[in-house]
Design a protein around this motif. Structure first.
Motif, PDB file in Angstrom:
ATOM      1  N   PHE A  42     -56.359  49.913   0.607  1.00  0.00           N
ATOM      2  CA  PHE A  42     -55.205  49.073  -0.377  1.00  0.00           C
ATOM      3  C   PHE A  42     -54.214  48.171   0.440  1.00  0.00           C
ATOM      4  O   PHE A  42     -54.770  46.414   0.111  1.00  0.00           O
ATOM      5  CB  PHE A  42     -54.493  49.860  -1.022  1.00  0.00           C
ATOM      6  N   CYS A  43     -54.064  48.351   1.485  1.00  0.00           N
ATOM      7  CA  CYS A  43     -53.393  47.398   2.622  1.00  0.00           C
ATOM      8  C   CYS A  43     -53.594  46.216   2.909  1.00  0.00           C
ATOM      9  O   CYS A  43     -53.217  45.269   3.239  1.00  0.00           O
ATOM     10  CB  CYS A  43     -52.329  48.515   3.263  1.00  0.00           C
ATOM     11  N   ASP A  44     -55.331  46.518   3.532  1.00  0.00           N
ATOM     12  CA  ASP A  44     -56.006  45.688   4.143  1.00  0.00           C
ATOM     13  C   ASP A  44     -56.359  44.378   2.942  1.00  0.00           C
ATOM     14  O   ASP A  44     -56.261  43.189   3.508  1.00  0.00           O
ATOM     15  CB  ASP A  44     -56.931  46.426   5.211  1.00  0.00           C
TER      16      ASP A  44
ATOM     17  N   VAL B  86     -47.233  46.506   8.177  1.00  0.00           N
ATOM     18  CA  VAL B  86     -46.553  48.229   7.647  1.00  0.00           C
ATOM     19  C   VAL B  86     -45.885  48.150   8.713  1.00  0.00           C
ATOM     20  O   VAL B  86     -46.694  48.926  10.090  1.00  0.00           O
ATOM     21  CB  VAL B  86     -48.041  47.794   7.290  1.00  0.00           C
ATOM     22  N   LYS B  87     -44.941  49.555   8.688  1.00  0.00           N
ATOM     23  CA  LYS B  87     -44.184  50.113   9.484  1.00  0.00           C
ATOM     24  C   LYS B  87     -44.535  52.449   8.735  1.00  0.00           C
ATOM     25  O   LYS B  87     -44.321  51.547   7.582  1.00  0.00           O
ATOM     26  CB  LYS B  87     -43.119  49.850   9.868  1.00  0.00           C
ATOM     27  N   ILE B  88     -45.060  52.629  10.200  1.00  0.00           N
ATOM     28  CA  ILE B  88     -44.619  53.700   9.642  1.00  0.00           C
ATOM     29  C   ILE B  88     -43.115  54.279   9.223  1.00  0.00           C
ATOM     30  O   ILE B  88     -42.675  54.471  10.155  1.00  0.00           O
ATOM     31  CB  ILE B  88     -45.475  54.625   9.976  1.00  0.00           C
TER      32      ILE B  88
ATOM     33  N   VAL C 247     -53.509  36.949   1.027  1.00  0.00           N
ATOM     34  CA  VAL C 247     -52.666  36.413   1.451  1.00  0.00           C
ATOM     35  C   VAL C 247     -53.163  35.745   2.944  1.00  0.00           C
ATOM     36  O   VAL C 247     -51.918  34.961   3.353  1.00  0.00           O
ATOM     37  CB  VAL C 247     -51.254  35.884   1.495  1.00  0.00           C
ATOM     38  N   GLY C 248     -53.698  35.905   3.159  1.00  0.00           N
ATOM     39  CA  GLY C 248     -54.407  35.328   4.690  1.00  0.00           C
ATOM     40  C   GLY C 248     -53.955  36.272   6.063  1.00  0.00           C
ATOM     41  O   GLY C 248     -53.338  35.649   7.137  1.00  0.00           O
ATOM     42  N   LEU C 249     -53.225  37.749   5.471  1.00  0.00           N
ATOM     43  CA  LEU C 249     -52.200  38.190   6.400  1.00  0.00           C
ATOM     44  C   LEU C 249     -52.989  39.270   6.806  1.00  0.00           C
ATOM     45  O   LEU C 249     -54.241  39.501   6.413  1.00  0.00           O
ATOM     46  CB  LEU C 249     -50.687  38.416   5.770  1.00  0.00           C
ATOM     47  N   ASP C 250     -52.989  39.669   8.112  1.00  0.00           N
ATOM     48  CA  ASP C 250     -53.783  41.024   9.297  1.00  0.00           C
ATOM     49  C   ASP C 250     -52.809  41.728   8.186  1.00  0.00           C
ATOM     50  O   ASP C 250     -51.131  42.091   9.135  1.00  0.00           O
ATOM     51  CB  ASP C 250     -53.469  40.590  10.644  1.00  0.00           C
ATOM     52  N   TYR C 251     -52.882  43.551   7.950  1.00  0.00           N
ATOM     53  CA  TYR C 251     -51.648  43.865   7.575  1.00  0.00           C
ATOM     54  C   TYR C 251     -51.021  45.308   8.091  1.00  0.00           C
ATOM     55  O   TYR C 251     -49.422  45.514   8.632  1.00  0.00           O
ATOM     56  CB  TYR C 251     -53.032  45.174   6.969  1.00  0.00           C
ATOM     57  N   GLU C 252     -51.649  44.747   9.389  1.00  0.00           N
ATOM     58  CA  GLU C 252     -51.273  45.680  10.685  1.00  0.00           C
ATOM     59  C   GLU C 252     -50.316  45.140  11.568  1.00  0.00           C
ATOM     60  O   GLU C 252     -49.628  45.853  12.535  1.00  0.00           O
ATOM     61  CB  GLU C 252     -52.745  45.937  12.027  1.00  0.00           C
ATOM     62  N   LYS C 253     -49.799  44.003  11.760  1.00  0.00           N
ATOM     63  CA  LYS C 253     -48.915  43.184  11.390  1.00  0.00           C
ATOM     64  C   LYS C 253     -47.559  43.518  11.092  1.00  0.00           C
ATOM     65  O   LYS C 253     -46.386  43.160  11.370  1.00  0.00           O
ATOM     66  CB  LYS C 253     -48.773  42.000  11.405  1.00  0.00           C
TER      67      LYS C 253
END
Ligand code: NAP
Ligand code: F7E
Length: 335
Positions: free
Chosen positions: A252-254, A268-270, A260-266
């Protein structure tokens, strides 16, 4: 003209169901509990077409009074303390509303309007620690939260009133269904709203819990149609309502960030605060019975659902005249 009585009218599903039933020519009575600040945001568009009735699932007499006053043909019980995470912190309240509240409404129906038809909002959370995949109507329940436990009680209470008193009572075992009207605390809306806020420079990141949990996510607008169809059957029966696909929170995050042209890994914080004492790792529903007997099929694929939610949270900001700070919005979303 048939009268439909909806509890939980101010919630996500209540608003979609009210619109659907108005469209079908029903008189709609929506029950609201008394709060200091009434939350009618989701039903603003239909407030002048429905009747609001004040009552509470915690108050037996209010339910009996309202059934006597409105003599509903169909009762849709959508009211609940519906947030699983909160149910670990308010287990007694959750049991009172989400579990015992259903016994109160069934008893009011038995005593006041036994000819009415009753729909209970059961949940895939009842399957919890699943013993088979996909889950169907006959899959054993193993709830993993006070919410799930309360829903199992409510589910069996509904079966029991059907078997004991020959009332027209049935449950839809609905898997997760989402929309732009989803509450902000649920993971899908938390992500779509967070993505939009990040794209507009209003927020730096999103703190989430378990990204590996998998859910069978559909669109709420489709699911309320199944509720109505269940009450039009010749005999009452329980149905699983699902898409038959499962995706992770990470998926879902991906898709949401990519919109919007962004990478979720940058972004999303756990945060361990969002983990649950017991988790439901995987849900995947088998909607074959609903397809066969109700002629119901979901119309909104997963990717489209994610886009619908992100687009809605982005568009609201564009309407407010906000300026995009980050990301590469697809052309359809540019102001
Ligand atoms: P929601 O947005 O949280 O709405 C819950 C509704 O219940 C709100 O209108 C709320 O009123 C009302 N309510 C809470 N406590 C009440 C009380 N004591 N007396 C009367 N009303 C009360 O939930 P939803 O997503 O629309 O879900 C509808 C139903 O389906 C719920 O029973 C939920 O547990 C169940 N369900 C949902 C899903 C899903 O994925 N959405 C899946 C399966 C089952 P306030 O506005 O005053 O808080
Ligand atoms: O969590 C994980 C979380 O709160 C989904 C309700 O409508 O559907 C809903 O219950 C998953 C869980 O929904 C966060 O641990 C990770 O595994 O959006 P949710 P839910 O618990 O599945 C069922 C069918 C209902 O009946 C309920 O009423 O996402 N997750 N990080 C997170 N969840 C939340 N809320 N917040 C996070 O930060």
């Amino acid at each position: 003209m048939k009268t439909a009585f909806i509890t939980g009218i101010t919630g996500q599903d209540g608003s979609y169901l009210a619109e659907h039933l108005l469209h079908q020519g029903y008189k709609v009575v929506g029950m609201m509990r008394r709060t200091a600040t009434p939350s009618t945001e989701r039903i603003e568009g239909v407030l002048d077409q429905i009747e609001i009735a004040h009552g509470d699932l915690l108050d037996q007499s209010s339910l009996m009074r309202l059934f006597d006053e409105h003599k509903p043909d169909e009762i849709y019980n959508l009211a609940a303390q519906s947030f699983v995470h909160a149910s670990f912190y308010e287990p007694i309240h959750t049991g009172e509303v989400t579990g015992l509240g259903v016994a109160r409404i069934l008893e009011a129906m038995r005593l006041v309007v036994p000819e009415a038809r009753f729909y209970q909002a059961s949940s895939s959370e009842m399957f919890g620690k699943v013993s088979e995949s996909p889950q169907k109507e006959s899959t054993p329940f193993h709830p993993r939260s006070p919410y799930g436990v309360a829903k199992v009680y409510a589910h069996w209470a509904t079966v029991n009133y059907r078997e004991s008193y020959d009332l027209f009572c049935c449950s839809g075992i609905l898997f997760n269904h989402e929309s732009p009207r989803r509450g902000l605390e649920f993971v899908t809306r938390k992500i779509s709203e967070g993505v939009a806020a990040i794209a507009f420079g209003q927020q730096e990141d999103i703190a989430l819990g378990n990204l590996d949990a998998r859910r069978d996510w559909g669109f709420a607008g489709d699911y309320v149609e199944a509720m109505h169809l269940m009450l039009q059957q010749d005999t009452p029966e329980d149905f699983v309502v699902a898409t038959g696909e499962t995706h992770s929170v990470r998926d879902f995050c991906d898709i949401a960030f990519a919109r919007v042209g962004l990478d979720y890994e940058k972004f999303v914080k756990i945060d361990p605060r969002f983990y649950r004492p017991a988790e439901v790792d995987l849900l995947l529903g088998d909607p074959s019975l609903a397809k066969e007997k109700l002629n119901w099929t979901p119309s909104t694929p997963f990717k489209e659902l994610v886009h619908l939610m992100v687009d809605s949270d982005v568009s609201r900001r564009l309407d407010e005249g906000r300026t995009l700070q980050a990301g590469e919005l697809p052309p359809s979303l540019r102001g």
